[in-house]
Design an enzyme around this catalytic site. Structure first.
Site, PDB file in Angstrom:
ATOM      1  N   LYS A 101      34.198  72.234  45.880  1.00 32.37           N
ATOM      2  CA  LYS A 101      35.618  72.386  45.198  1.00 32.37           C
ATOM      3  C   LYS A 101      36.566  72.253  45.920  1.00 32.37           C
ATOM      4  O   LYS A 101      37.200  73.037  45.939  1.00 32.37           O
ATOM      5  CB  LYS A 101      35.346  74.568  44.918  1.00 32.37           C
ATOM      6  CG  LYS A 101      35.671  74.158  43.324  1.00 32.37           C
ATOM      7  CD  LYS A 101      35.829  75.270  43.146  1.00 32.37           C
ATOM      8  CE  LYS A 101      37.736  76.295  44.615  1.00 32.37           C
ATOM      9  NZ  LYS A 101      38.778  75.038  43.813  1.00 32.37           N
ATOM     10  N   PRO A 102      37.668  71.187  45.450  1.00 28.10           N
ATOM     11  CA  PRO A 102      38.769  71.196  46.478  1.00 28.10           C
ATOM     12  C   PRO A 102      39.672  72.445  45.618  1.00 28.10           C
ATOM     13  O   PRO A 102      39.046  72.155  44.765  1.00 28.10           O
ATOM     14  CB  PRO A 102      39.279  69.766  45.856  1.00 28.10           C
ATOM     15  CG  PRO A 102      38.495  68.994  45.253  1.00 28.10           C
ATOM     16  CD  PRO A 102      37.165  69.710  44.894  1.00 28.10           C
ATOM     17  N   ASP A 103      40.899  72.641  46.502  1.00 31.66           N
ATOM     18  CA  ASP A 103      41.995  73.100  44.833  1.00 31.66           C
ATOM     19  C   ASP A 103      42.477  72.273  43.715  1.00 31.66           C
ATOM     20  O   ASP A 103      42.569  71.148  44.097  1.00 31.66           O
ATOM     21  CB  ASP A 103      43.033  73.378  45.559  1.00 31.66           C
ATOM     22  CG  ASP A 103      43.839  74.372  45.312  1.00 31.66           C
ATOM     23  OD1 ASP A 103      44.383  74.058  44.526  1.00 31.66           O
ATOM     24  OD2 ASP A 103      43.602  75.627  45.474  1.00 31.66           O
ATOM     25  N   CYS A 153      47.263  75.535  59.038  1.00 32.75           N
ATOM     26  CA  CYS A 153      46.532  76.875  59.602  1.00 32.75           C
ATOM     27  C   CYS A 153      47.807  77.763  61.085  1.00 32.75           C
ATOM     28  O   CYS A 153      47.371  78.145  61.641  1.00 32.75           O
ATOM     29  CB  CYS A 153      45.425  76.892  59.677  1.00 32.75           C
ATOM     30  SG  CYS A 153      45.116  77.030  57.855  1.00 32.75           S
ATOM     31  N   GLY A 211      40.575  78.749  54.301  1.00 28.32           N
ATOM     32  CA  GLY A 211      42.097  79.895  53.097  1.00 28.32           C
ATOM     33  C   GLY A 211      41.531  80.562  54.312  1.00 28.32           C
ATOM     34  O   GLY A 211      42.195  80.864  54.866  1.00 28.32           O
ATOM     35  N   SER A 212      42.292  81.669  53.219  1.00 26.59           N
ATOM     36  CA  SER A 212      42.829  82.865  53.706  1.00 26.59           C
ATOM     37  C   SER A 212      41.905  84.077  54.417  1.00 26.59           C
ATOM     38  O   SER A 212      40.695  84.196  54.033  1.00 26.59           O
ATOM     39  CB  SER A 212      43.216  83.690  52.571  1.00 26.59           C
ATOM     40  OG  SER A 212      42.549  84.124  51.478  1.00 26.59           O
ATOM     41  N   TRP A 231      44.050  73.520  49.491  1.00 31.40           N
ATOM     42  CA  TRP A 231      45.342  73.016  49.459  1.00 31.40           C
ATOM     43  C   TRP A 231      46.339  71.937  50.406  1.00 31.40           C
ATOM     44  O   TRP A 231      46.936  71.117  49.777  1.00 31.40           O
ATOM     45  CB  TRP A 231      46.647  73.401  47.700  1.00 31.40           C
ATOM     46  CG  TRP A 231      46.523  74.568  48.817  1.00 31.40           C
ATOM     47  CD1 TRP A 231      46.360  75.943  48.121  1.00 31.40           C
ATOM     48  CD2 TRP A 231      47.747  75.251  49.505  1.00 31.40           C
ATOM     49  NE1 TRP A 231      46.752  77.217  48.959  1.00 31.40           N
ATOM     50  CE2 TRP A 231      48.003  75.944  49.298  1.00 31.40           C
ATOM     51  CE3 TRP A 231      49.086  74.501  50.401  1.00 31.40           C
ATOM     52  CZ2 TRP A 231      48.640  76.775  50.856  1.00 31.40           C
ATOM     53  CZ3 TRP A 231      49.831  74.579  50.663  1.00 31.40           C
ATOM     54  CH2 TRP A 231      50.182  76.542  51.111  1.00 31.40           C
ATOM     55  N   GLU A 277      37.258  78.252  58.505  1.00 31.41           N
ATOM     56  CA  GLU A 277      38.746  78.440  59.472  1.00 31.41           C
ATOM     57  C   GLU A 277      39.473  79.355  58.304  1.00 31.41           C
ATOM     58  O   GLU A 277      39.482  78.881  57.374  1.00 31.41           O
ATOM     59  CB  GLU A 277      39.336  77.320  59.666  1.00 31.41           C
ATOM     60  CG  GLU A 277      40.472  77.022  60.359  1.00 31.41           C
ATOM     61  CD  GLU A 277      41.229  75.842  60.477  1.00 31.41           C
ATOM     62  OE1 GLU A 277      42.401  76.192  59.684  1.00 31.41           O
ATOM     63  OE2 GLU A 277      40.344  74.914  60.825  1.00 31.41           O
ATOM     64  N   LEU A 278      39.998  80.322  58.837  1.00 31.70           N
ATOM     65  CA  LEU A 278      40.886  81.552  57.945  1.00 31.70           C
ATOM     66  C   LEU A 278      42.487  81.354  58.000  1.00 31.70           C
ATOM     67  O   LEU A 278      42.652  80.148  59.358  1.00 31.70           O
ATOM     68  CB  LEU A 278      40.337  83.150  58.443  1.00 31.70           C
ATOM     69  CG  LEU A 278      38.741  82.733  58.134  1.00 31.70           C
ATOM     70  CD1 LEU A 278      38.037  83.915  57.636  1.00 31.70           C
ATOM     71  CD2 LEU A 278      38.502  82.140  56.751  1.00 31.70           C
ATOM     72  N   GLU A 325      50.230  86.609  58.358  1.00 25.67           N
ATOM     73  CA  GLU A 325      51.336  85.024  58.411  1.00 25.67           C
ATOM     74  C   GLU A 325      52.155  85.195  56.903  1.00 25.67           C
ATOM     75  O   GLU A 325      52.398  85.106  56.065  1.00 25.67           O
ATOM     76  CB  GLU A 325      49.839  84.609  57.764  1.00 25.67           C
ATOM     77  CG  GLU A 325      49.648  82.983  58.183  1.00 25.67           C
ATOM     78  CD  GLU A 325      48.324  82.561  58.246  1.00 25.67           C
ATOM     79  OE1 GLU A 325      48.329  81.045  58.509  1.00 25.67           O
ATOM     80  OE2 GLU A 325      47.358  82.864  56.776  1.00 25.67           O
TER      81      GLU A 325
END
Length: 536
Positions: A200-202, A307, A251-252, A176, A273-274, A405
């Site tokens: 699948k977007p938020d 991020c 995301g996470s 998001w 990418e986290l 984080e």
């Protein structure tokens, strides 16, 4: 959409004057929602909200497992045709998209702001980033994807060609926080490589992704090549991963591990990418005014919900007081706002959950002895999820803000005496996404950058220099993920290498009456000769 008229708390950040009085209803009309969701496969209903007020922004289709399956079926059929389109023609679509994006940017800036709560300038960062990627791929993808000749086992006699073949259908789960850059920006290389995408977007930021899809279709992308499904991440996300030929996720770290396990179980590749706990080093010879201004950008762009933003700031003890004076003054002057116009320096957090994390991290740190240098408070007078940009000093373990984080407008400042110590402390985290070094000595800055354990390191900038240089790869190490976006690597990850070798005149085995022993002697002599001739 106007800003609150309530007075700011004493000493709090100022509120930017509203120069655009449009409301969310003025922008997100039923006709717009109907138009953008026309291509969404969904049999249920869900909703997105605007962080500026917390109110429902749009009612959207919600996809079931069957809907996801249908989207993949359409994508596979369309993707086979798209893969046969020459790379140069696919690239032209991206270049047309580049121009349309810049021409119609005001439309998507409104959507990004309404869906994320960002200040307009920070929303424009997404437009810049996607335009750069579209231009890079439009100019470079045909060259990077073309067949390449390699030296064969027997030069001249063995002709070897490397082909790049698209995976098929890429499953892309987008977050998001950067709904244009991390939806369209990550999908463009997949399309350039000849893949179809099921995304699948938020749900909270789906309109921005759907707007980008409509624009790319208008630029010439076949409509079924980009499928969008919507719904709760734990429900729809696994269905996407279970059907994809390659998976991308931003995301996470916790969810990224689950995605990686599921993809690995099917023996399909993934790029992740986290999270990050990124560090910035201010050396004793840094230009303190420039470093302070850079720290504001690095720490508080998009309210810290980036991020690669900076959450740990290491400052040489000899300049720490002078730097903090400059940094704190600039931070206190940041104007908060929720108008659909330029002028505000920082917008809202995206949700009550993000605000809760920020409030918890700051409150716990202060309770355990940390000092608030600037900010430190939620700002419901501006909007339900606003929080002041905050600088903390005296942060130590086990304060959560020290190692976890935050993903909000909070930075902790630490002093150091020795550069080697600063590098060691900056590297003392399981994350490794981005870092920053500030110094007047570019050579020393680059040397320290090479010692920092991060996928990207910026010298005299916070994050934008490395991220915006789309010719070079960007990504994380450790708990910050695997794989890269941007550069040749960010394109070629969406392909499989296929080697075609044609043997001519002689076989690779005993022939012309040679027995096994004689063949071995001939090959041994040949291998020695090739080395002597410096053949690679």
């Amino acid at each position: 959409m106007t800003d609150s008229k309530d007075a700011a708390p004493a000493g709090g950040n100022p509120v930017a004057a509203a120069t655009d009085t449009r409301t969310a209803a003025d922008v997100v009309t039923p006709a717009l929602v109907a138009r953008l969701t026309r291509g969404v496969t969904g049999s249920g209903e869900t909703a997105g909200h605007t962080p500026f007020t917390g109110e429902v922004l749009a009612r959207l289709p919600e996809s079931s497992a069957e809907d996801v399956g249908a989207a993949f079926a359409r994508a596979r059929e369309a993707g086979r045709r798209w893969a046969r389109v020459p790379a140069r023609e696919r690239a032209r679509v991206l270049l047309r998209f580049h121009d349309l994006l810049l021409d119609r940017q005001s439309e998507v800036l409104d959507l990004i702001q309404l869906e994320t709560g960002k200040a307009r300038l920070h929303a424009h960062e997404e437009v810049q980033a996607v335009a750069v990627v579209a231009r890079f791929l439009g100019r470079s993808a045909p060259r990077l994807l073309r067949p390449r000749a390699h030296t064969g086992v027997l030069p001249v006699l063995t002709k070897v060609t490397e082909l790049r073949v698209p995976h098929g259908v890429v499953g892309h789960i987008a977050p998001w926080n950067y709904p244009l850059e991390l939806s369209a920006g990550d999908a463009l290389p997949a399309f350039a490589a000849g893949n179809a995408v099921v995304m699948k977007p938020d749900t909270e930021t789906a309109l921005t992704a759907l707007w980008a899809r409509e624009l790319l279709v208008g630029a010439g992308l076949p409509e079924d090549v980009w499928q969008v499904v919507l719904g709760e991440g734990p429900v729809v996300g696994p269905e996407v991963v279970a059907r994809a030929d390659y998976v991308t996720f931003t995301g996470s770290t916790r969810t990224g591990r689950e995605v990686a396990r599921a993809a690995a179980g099917r023996l399909v590749g993934s790029s992740l990418e986290l999270g990050g706990k990124n560090a910035m080093l201010v050396l004793h010879d840094a230009d303190l005014d420039k470093a302070a201004a850079g720290a504001v950008r690095a720490c508080f762009s998009s309210a810290g919900q980036l991020c690669i933003s900076i959450e740990r700031l290491y400052v040489h003890a000899s300049v720490a007081d002078r730097f903090l004076e400059r940094f704190a003054a600039r931070t206190r002057a940041i104007r908060l706002g929720r108008s659909l116009s330029y002028g505000a320096d920082m917008g809202s957090l995206a949700s009550a959950r993000q605000l809760e994390t920020v409030v918890r991290h700051v409150g716990e740190a202060v309770a355990k002895g940390a000092t608030v240098v600037a900010g430190g408070r939620a700002r419901p007078d501006v909007g339900p999820f606003f929080h002041e940009p905050t600088i903390l000093e005296g942060v130590e373990p086990p304060m959560a803000v020290c190692t976890e984080e935050t993903f909000g407008p909070v930075v902790s400042v630490y002093r150091f005496d020795d550069e080697a110590e600063a590098v060691e402390r900056a590297n003392a985290t399981p994350y490794g996404l981005n870092a920053s070094v500030w110094t007047r000595d570019g050579r020393r800055g680059r040397a320290l950058a090479a010692a920092l354990r991060a996928g990207t390191v910026n010298v005299n900038e916070g994050y934008a220099a490395a991220y915006g240089s789309a010719h070079a790869p960007m990504g994380g190490v450790g708990d910050s993920g695997l794989g890269r976006r941007h550069g040749a690597e960010g394109l070629l990850k969406y392909t499989e290498a296929r080697t075609v070798a044609q043997q001519r005149l002689v076989p690779l085995g005993p022939s012309f009456g040679l027995d096994d022993a004689a063949y071995a002697r001939v090959m041994t002599a040949g291998l020695r000769a090739l080395k002597s001739l410096r053949v690679r």
